[in-house]
Write a protein that holds these residues in place. Structure first.
Motif, short mmCIF file in Angstrom:
data_model
loop_
_atom_site.label_atom_id
_atom_site.label_comp_id
_atom_site.label_asym_id
_atom_site.label_seq_id
_atom_site.Cartn_x
_atom_site.Cartn_y
_atom_site.Cartn_z
N HIS A 52 0.88 -1.25 -0.02
CA HIS A 52 -0.05 0.05 0.02
C HIS A 52 0.96 1.22 -0.05
CE1 HIS A 52 -3.78 2.00 0.68
NE2 HIS A 52 -3.06 2.86 1.33
N TRP A 73 1.69 4.56 1.23
CA TRP A 73 0.99 5.33 2.34
C TRP A 73 1.26 6.83 2.13
CZ3 TRP A 73 -2.70 3.35 5.36
CH2 TRP A 73 -2.75 2.25 5.47
N ASP A 74 2.48 7.21 1.67
CA ASP A 74 2.99 8.56 1.61
C ASP A 74 4.08 8.94 0.43
OD1 ASP A 74 5.40 7.28 2.23
OD2 ASP A 74 5.29 7.53 4.37
N THR A 90 7.04 6.56 -0.61
CA THR A 90 6.91 5.24 -1.35
C THR A 90 6.93 5.61 -3.02
OG1 THR A 90 5.61 4.44 0.41
CG2 THR A 90 5.57 3.29 -1.59
N SER A 139 -3.90 3.42 -3.57
CA SER A 139 -2.44 3.67 -4.02
C SER A 139 -2.33 4.37 -5.36
CB SER A 139 -1.84 2.31 -4.03
OG SER A 139 -1.79 1.72 -2.58
N ARG A 146 -3.10 8.00 -5.00
CA ARG A 146 -1.81 8.70 -4.33
C ARG A 146 -0.59 8.86 -5.48
NH1 ARG A 146 -1.26 10.07 0.82
NH2 ARG A 146 -2.98 8.89 1.11
#
Length: 55
Positions: free
Chosen positions: A8, A10-11, A14, A41, A44
């Motif tokens: 996943h 997350w921020d 990544t 994901s 993002r």
């Protein structure tokens, strides 16, 4: 191929790492396919890809 089915995003860190990996392969004339990203994901990653620096 990078398979993210069990991962996943997350921020931004990544996304920066994925960008760095794909850039290194691109510099060698290779392409990278990213598979298995869940919807959160993908959103993002799409929002941040190419906008971050790993320096």
């Amino acid at each position: 191929m990078i398979d993210l089915s069990a991962a996943h995003i997350w921020d931004a860190s990544t996304v920066a790492v994925i960008d760095a990996i794909t850039a290194k392969y691109a510099a060698r004339g290779k392409s990278v396919t990213i598979t298995g990203m869940n919807e959160h994901s993908r959103i993002r990653h799409a929002a941040l890809v190419g906008r971050l620096s790993t320096h």
